[in-house]
Design a protein around this motif. Structure first.
Motif, PDB file in Angstrom:
ATOM      1  N   TRP A   1      76.140  -3.387  -3.285  1.00  0.00           N
ATOM      2  CA  TRP A   1      75.984  -4.663  -3.795  1.00  0.00           C
ATOM      3  C   TRP A   1      75.246  -4.686  -4.358  1.00  0.00           C
ATOM      4  CZ3 TRP A   1      72.957  -9.144  -2.596  1.00  0.00           C
ATOM      5  CH2 TRP A   1      73.371  -9.893  -3.438  1.00  0.00           C
ATOM      6  N   VAL A   2      73.853  -4.524  -3.586  1.00  0.00           N
ATOM      7  CA  VAL A   2      72.112  -4.721  -3.913  1.00  0.00           C
ATOM      8  C   VAL A   2      72.053  -3.606  -4.802  1.00  0.00           C
ATOM      9  CG1 VAL A   2      69.985  -4.164  -2.423  1.00  0.00           C
ATOM     10  CG2 VAL A   2      71.860  -4.716  -1.550  1.00  0.00           C
ATOM     11  N   LEU A   3      72.799  -2.035  -5.446  1.00  0.00           N
ATOM     12  CA  LEU A   3      72.604  -1.651  -6.131  1.00  0.00           C
ATOM     13  C   LEU A   3      73.498  -2.254  -7.279  1.00  0.00           C
ATOM     14  CD1 LEU A   3      73.612   2.004  -4.913  1.00  0.00           C
ATOM     15  CD2 LEU A   3      71.237   1.464  -5.605  1.00  0.00           C
ATOM     16  N   ALA A   4      73.740  -2.655  -7.830  1.00  0.00           N
ATOM     17  CA  ALA A   4      74.673  -3.376  -8.272  1.00  0.00           C
ATOM     18  C   ALA A   4      73.758  -4.607  -8.569  1.00  0.00           C
ATOM     19  CB  ALA A   4      75.622  -4.506  -7.947  1.00  0.00           C
ATOM     20  N   VAL A   5      72.771  -5.780  -8.033  1.00  0.00           N
ATOM     21  CA  VAL A   5      72.487  -6.872  -7.727  1.00  0.00           C
ATOM     22  C   VAL A   5      70.939  -6.119  -8.903  1.00  0.00           C
ATOM     23  CG1 VAL A   5      70.645  -7.757  -6.796  1.00  0.00           C
ATOM     24  CG2 VAL A   5      73.557  -8.108  -6.507  1.00  0.00           C
TER      25      VAL A   5
ATOM     26  N   VAL B   1      61.947 -10.713 -10.650  1.00  0.00           N
ATOM     27  CA  VAL B   1      60.459  -9.415 -10.268  1.00  0.00           C
ATOM     28  C   VAL B   1      61.078 -10.346  -8.549  1.00  0.00           C
ATOM     29  CG1 VAL B   1      58.065  -9.966  -9.552  1.00  0.00           C
ATOM     30  CG2 VAL B   1      58.422 -10.012 -11.461  1.00  0.00           C
ATOM     31  N   LYS B   2      61.440 -11.646  -8.145  1.00  0.00           N
ATOM     32  CA  LYS B   2      61.378 -11.616  -6.287  1.00  0.00           C
ATOM     33  C   LYS B   2      62.737 -11.103  -6.293  1.00  0.00           C
ATOM     34  CE  LYS B   2      61.310 -14.976  -3.337  1.00  0.00           C
ATOM     35  NZ  LYS B   2      60.565 -14.757  -2.299  1.00  0.00           N
ATOM     36  N   ILE B   3      63.893 -11.062  -7.234  1.00  0.00           N
ATOM     37  CA  ILE B   3      65.000 -10.125  -6.631  1.00  0.00           C
ATOM     38  C   ILE B   3      64.892  -8.775  -6.854  1.00  0.00           C
ATOM     39  CG2 ILE B   3      67.618  -9.481  -7.537  1.00  0.00           C
ATOM     40  CD1 ILE B   3      67.381 -12.301  -8.929  1.00  0.00           C
ATOM     41  N   ASP B   4      63.926  -7.708  -7.608  1.00  0.00           N
ATOM     42  CA  ASP B   4      63.109  -6.754  -7.298  1.00  0.00           C
ATOM     43  C   ASP B   4      62.891  -6.305  -5.412  1.00  0.00           C
ATOM     44  OD1 ASP B   4      64.859  -5.809  -9.644  1.00  0.00           O
ATOM     45  OD2 ASP B   4      63.160  -4.962 -10.791  1.00  0.00           O
ATOM     46  N   ARG B   5      62.226  -7.366  -5.711  1.00  0.00           N
ATOM     47  CA  ARG B   5      61.465  -7.088  -4.536  1.00  0.00           C
ATOM     48  C   ARG B   5      61.918  -7.993  -2.946  1.00  0.00           C
ATOM     49  NH1 ARG B   5      55.917  -7.261  -3.874  1.00  0.00           N
ATOM     50  NH2 ARG B   5      56.078  -5.649  -5.257  1.00  0.00           N
ATOM     51  N   MET B   6      63.545  -8.523  -3.215  1.00  0.00           N
ATOM     52  CA  MET B   6      63.721  -9.062  -2.289  1.00  0.00           C
ATOM     53  C   MET B   6      65.021  -7.767  -1.754  1.00  0.00           C
ATOM     54  SD  MET B   6      64.771 -12.593  -2.767  1.00  0.00           S
ATOM     55  CE  MET B   6      65.867 -13.136  -1.665  1.00  0.00           C
ATOM     56  N   CYS B   7      65.741  -7.226  -3.114  1.00  0.00           N
ATOM     57  CA  CYS B   7      66.024  -5.309  -2.587  1.00  0.00           C
ATOM     58  C   CYS B   7      65.303  -4.815  -2.094  1.00  0.00           C
ATOM     59  CB  CYS B   7      66.858  -5.225  -4.134  1.00  0.00           C
ATOM     60  SG  CYS B   7      67.996  -6.340  -5.152  1.00  0.00           S
ATOM     61  N   GLU B   8      64.161  -4.419  -2.468  1.00  0.00           N
ATOM     62  CA  GLU B   8      63.491  -3.424  -2.053  1.00  0.00           C
ATOM     63  C   GLU B   8      63.123  -3.001  -0.477  1.00  0.00           C
ATOM     64  OE1 GLU B   8      59.460  -3.100  -4.235  1.00  0.00           O
ATOM     65  OE2 GLU B   8      59.000  -2.020  -2.327  1.00  0.00           O
ATOM     66  N   ASN B   9      62.825  -4.689  -0.167  1.00  0.00           N
ATOM     67  CA  ASN B   9      62.838  -4.922   0.896  1.00  0.00           C
ATOM     68  C   ASN B   9      64.048  -4.139   2.054  1.00  0.00           C
ATOM     69  OD1 ASN B   9      59.744  -5.748   0.898  1.00  0.00           O
ATOM     70  ND2 ASN B   9      60.692  -7.961   0.613  1.00  0.00           N
ATOM     71  N   LEU B  10      65.392  -5.148   1.508  1.00  0.00           N
ATOM     72  CA  LEU B  10      65.963  -4.168   1.682  1.00  0.00           C
ATOM     73  C   LEU B  10      67.309  -3.577   2.226  1.00  0.00           C
ATOM     74  CD1 LEU B  10      69.117  -6.820   2.628  1.00  0.00           C
ATOM     75  CD2 LEU B  10      70.059  -5.430   1.141  1.00  0.00           C
ATOM     76  N   PHE B  11      66.432  -2.968   1.381  1.00  0.00           N
ATOM     77  CA  PHE B  11      66.424  -0.817   1.348  1.00  0.00           C
ATOM     78  C   PHE B  11      65.940  -0.373   2.863  1.00  0.00           C
ATOM     79  CE2 PHE B  11      67.920  -0.911  -3.460  1.00  0.00           C
ATOM     80  CZ  PHE B  11      68.965  -0.367  -2.632  1.00  0.00           C
ATOM     81  N   ALA B  12      63.805  -1.199   2.463  1.00  0.00           N
ATOM     82  CA  ALA B  12      63.206  -0.636   3.166  1.00  0.00           C
ATOM     83  C   ALA B  12      64.184  -0.901   4.691  1.00  0.00           C
ATOM     84  CB  ALA B  12      62.038  -0.932   2.985  1.00  0.00           C
ATOM     85  N   LEU B  13      63.656  -1.818   4.502  1.00  0.00           N
ATOM     86  CA  LEU B  13      64.444  -2.984   6.438  1.00  0.00           C
ATOM     87  C   LEU B  13      65.417  -2.788   7.139  1.00  0.00           C
ATOM     88  CD1 LEU B  13      62.520  -5.859   5.724  1.00  0.00           C
ATOM     89  CD2 LEU B  13      61.391  -3.229   6.837  1.00  0.00           C
ATOM     90  N   PHE B  14      66.793  -2.841   5.903  1.00  0.00           N
ATOM     91  CA  PHE B  14      68.015  -2.574   6.220  1.00  0.00           C
ATOM     92  C   PHE B  14      68.931  -1.693   6.326  1.00  0.00           C
ATOM     93  CE2 PHE B  14      66.804  -7.101   6.784  1.00  0.00           C
ATOM     94  CZ  PHE B  14      66.969  -7.849   7.839  1.00  0.00           C
ATOM     95  N   ASN B  15      69.082  -0.264   5.444  1.00  0.00           N
ATOM     96  CA  ASN B  15      69.120   0.569   5.019  1.00  0.00           C
ATOM     97  C   ASN B  15      70.755   0.309   5.099  1.00  0.00           C
ATOM     98  OD1 ASN B  15      66.815   2.526   5.938  1.00  0.00           O
ATOM     99  ND2 ASN B  15      67.369   1.478   7.994  1.00  0.00           N
ATOM    100  N   PRO B  16      70.699  -0.484   3.937  1.00  0.00           N
ATOM    101  CA  PRO B  16      72.665  -0.692   3.780  1.00  0.00           C
ATOM    102  C   PRO B  16      72.732   0.239   3.211  1.00  0.00           C
ATOM    103  CG  PRO B  16      71.405  -1.477   1.348  1.00  0.00           C
ATOM    104  CD  PRO B  16      69.984  -0.946   2.782  1.00  0.00           C
ATOM    105  N   VAL B  17      74.540   0.059   3.622  1.00  0.00           N
ATOM    106  CA  VAL B  17      75.414   1.361   3.052  1.00  0.00           C
ATOM    107  C   VAL B  17      76.760   0.827   2.351  1.00  0.00           C
ATOM    108  CG1 VAL B  17      74.310   2.924   5.514  1.00  0.00           C
ATOM    109  CG2 VAL B  17      76.327   0.704   5.442  1.00  0.00           C
ATOM    110  N   ALA B  18      77.900   1.198   2.088  1.00  0.00           N
ATOM    111  CA  ALA B  18      79.304   1.071   1.859  1.00  0.00           C
ATOM    112  C   ALA B  18      78.682  -0.149   0.525  1.00  0.00           C
ATOM    113  CB  ALA B  18      80.080   1.320   2.706  1.00  0.00           C
TER     114      ALA B  18
END
Lengths: 227, 259
Positions: A78-82, A56-73
């Motif tokens: 990496w985040v999708l894989a994680v 649950v914690k890792i899912d939430r961290m990834c969700e926040n990362l998408f929302a706040l940092f807009n990762p690309v490339a």
């Protein structure tokens, strides 16, 4: 190191901690099986709750990362894989927990002959090694190792395929020990499932590093061969 | 002169080995690119990488800068805009431009949009009225200004002023619209409106947009070109460039790891 890199590192640390827990569950399962160690089986089951919390914690961290940092490339991959690796690790933990529950139910140690003819311990060794190697493949971005792992899963599939025949022979010879034989049958199926989940993780490593989708490819080949 | 009719024509802007020097400074280093018709192409890259300079080549806005030297070919709808004997005024009828900050003229809303038509000698009142309305509709501004067309353009908000500038560019029916950071001075709501508009406009126009906002490039463009130190490092479909860029420099830039 920029803020995004710091966030990625935090997630990586959580994934590693979760990986330690799941590795304990899988490796401990073998020891519990061999020694009919109910206490160890209980520990493995208890560890499952912690693994779920990490999921649950890792899912939430990834969700926040998408929302706040807009990762690309590479970061996006990496985040999708994680996200998927996290889900698979949690399932491996669940499966290992399932095995521990089976071990906890037995009153006497498993018959050595049963373990030997079904090759369940070899299967365990293969699964343990695969789990270690897929972690290395992710940490070292080693896609050759990841691709080799996808092939190595066949070892588990083969043992699983042969197990039914061995089990039937054993049950015929030892009708007094059918309950144990059924448990081993169940464990073998679960180990085969763990192999599939490790393969899924290996496929995500290839996606993250090479930006290539390799999942379902083996199945496609098999279907083609059938035609 | 410009070939905009052919449906088979795939590219609206093509450049071949374009070099630009400001005195001794080599600002563009052999740029080759082909931009598809009715698509949005985004130019991204750090400040000073040459993206705006390159954009300004497409309507010859660099011509008046001292010591500027441009080599190579730039074709817009099959016309080599530097080698063919064309008037810059004619080129700019064909290639509209929208700038970073809204720059309406000190005139009424209506006259701002009608300006290009009047400068080009159009006097038919009905025609001008029709074209102004159509351009304001295309720029998604008509409903907000239809009852105050005679009011000063300065009475509009920043976002409305920018859409007015887009309407002004569209009124002369260009084929290509260049946008140099068109939303960087706007709030998020106005930015969203401009982005929606870009999406709509590509049905009728070829759009090239310079932006520092990479999420914006991702949202509005079909293809993205990454420039660095005067070079075109990578040009690809936007979704490819933002998921699996080929060049390490592109990856470093879009993931914020430059320098």
């Amino acid at each position: 190191m920029n803020q995004l890199e710091k966030e990625l590192l935090r997630i990586k640390e959580k994934v590693n901690e979760m990986w330690d827990l799941v590795t304990f569950q899988v490796n401990g399962g073998k020891a519990a099986l061999v020694h009919a160690d109910k206490e160890l089986a209980r520990k493995i089951i208890k560890r499952g709750k912690k693994v779920n919390d990490y999921d649950v914690k890792i899912d939430r961290m990834c969700e926040n990362l998408f929302a706040l940092f807009n990762p690309v490339a590479v970061d996006l991959r990496w985040v999708l894989a994680v996200l998927k690796i996290n889900a698979n690790l949690e399932r491996i933990g669940d499966t290992a927990e399932g095995i521990a529950r089976l071990v906890k139910e037995v009153d006497t140690a498993f018959d050595a002959e049963l373990l030997q003819i079904t090759q369940v311990l070899e299967m365990y060794d293969a699964a343990e090694a695969m789990l270690t190697d897929v972690r290395t493949a992710l940490a070292e971005e080693n896609t050759e190792l990841a691709k080799a792992l996808i092939k190595r899963d066949k070892v588990l599939d083969k043992i699983n395929a042969k197990a039914d025949k061995a089990l039937v022979s054993y049950m015929q010879a030892h009708p007094e020990n059918i309950a144990q034989a059924l448990k081993v049958s169940n464990i073998i199926r679960k180990l085969e499932r763990i192999g599939d989940q490790i393969t899924n993780i290996a496929e995500e490593v290839v996606f993250y590093v090479d930006a290539k989708v390799v999942k379902h490819r083996q199945k496609g080949k098999r279907d083609k061969n059938k035609d | 002169m410009y070939n905009t009719d052919s449906k088979e024509k795939e590219y609206s802007i093509q450049t071949k080995d374009v070099h630009l020097h400001y005195g001794d400074f080599h600002a563009l280093k052999g740029i080759n690119i082909a931009m598809r018709k009715n698509q949005v192409t985004a130019f991204i890259g750090p400040s000073g990488c040459g993206k705006s300079t390159f954009l300004r080549c497409f309507n010859r806005m660099n011509d008046l800068i001292d010591n500027v030297r441009i080599e190579g070919d730039i074709f817009i709808d099959d016309v080599d805009i530097y080698k063919t004997n064309i008037q810059v005024d004619d080129l700019r009828k064909h290639v509209g431009m929208v700038f970073q900050k809204p720059n309406p003229f000190p005139k009424s809303i209506f006259e701002n949009v009608a300006y290009g038509l009047r400068v080009n000698g159009t006097s038919d009142k009905n025609f001008v009225q029709e074209r102004v309305e159509r351009s304001l509709r295309q720029a998604a501004l008509w409903d907000e200004v239809k009852d105050k067309l005679k009011k000063s353009a300065f009475e509009l908000s920043g976002g409305q002023q920018q859409r007015l500038c887009i309407a002004r560019a569209l009124a002369i029916e260009p084929s290509v619209v260049l946008m140099d950071e068109p939303a960087s001075a706007l709030d998020p709501i106005s930015t969203a409106k401009i982005e929606e508009l870009i999406y709509e406009l590509k049905k009728d126009y070829t759009i090239v947009i310079v932006t520092h906002n990479m999420q914006q490039a991702g949202r509005v463009s079909d293809s993205t070109a990454f420039f660095y130190l005067g070079e075109l490092v990578e040009f690809a479909k936007t979704k490819t460039l933002f998921t699996s860029p080929r060049d390490q420099r592109t990856q470093n830039y879009i993931t914020g790891r430059f320098g």
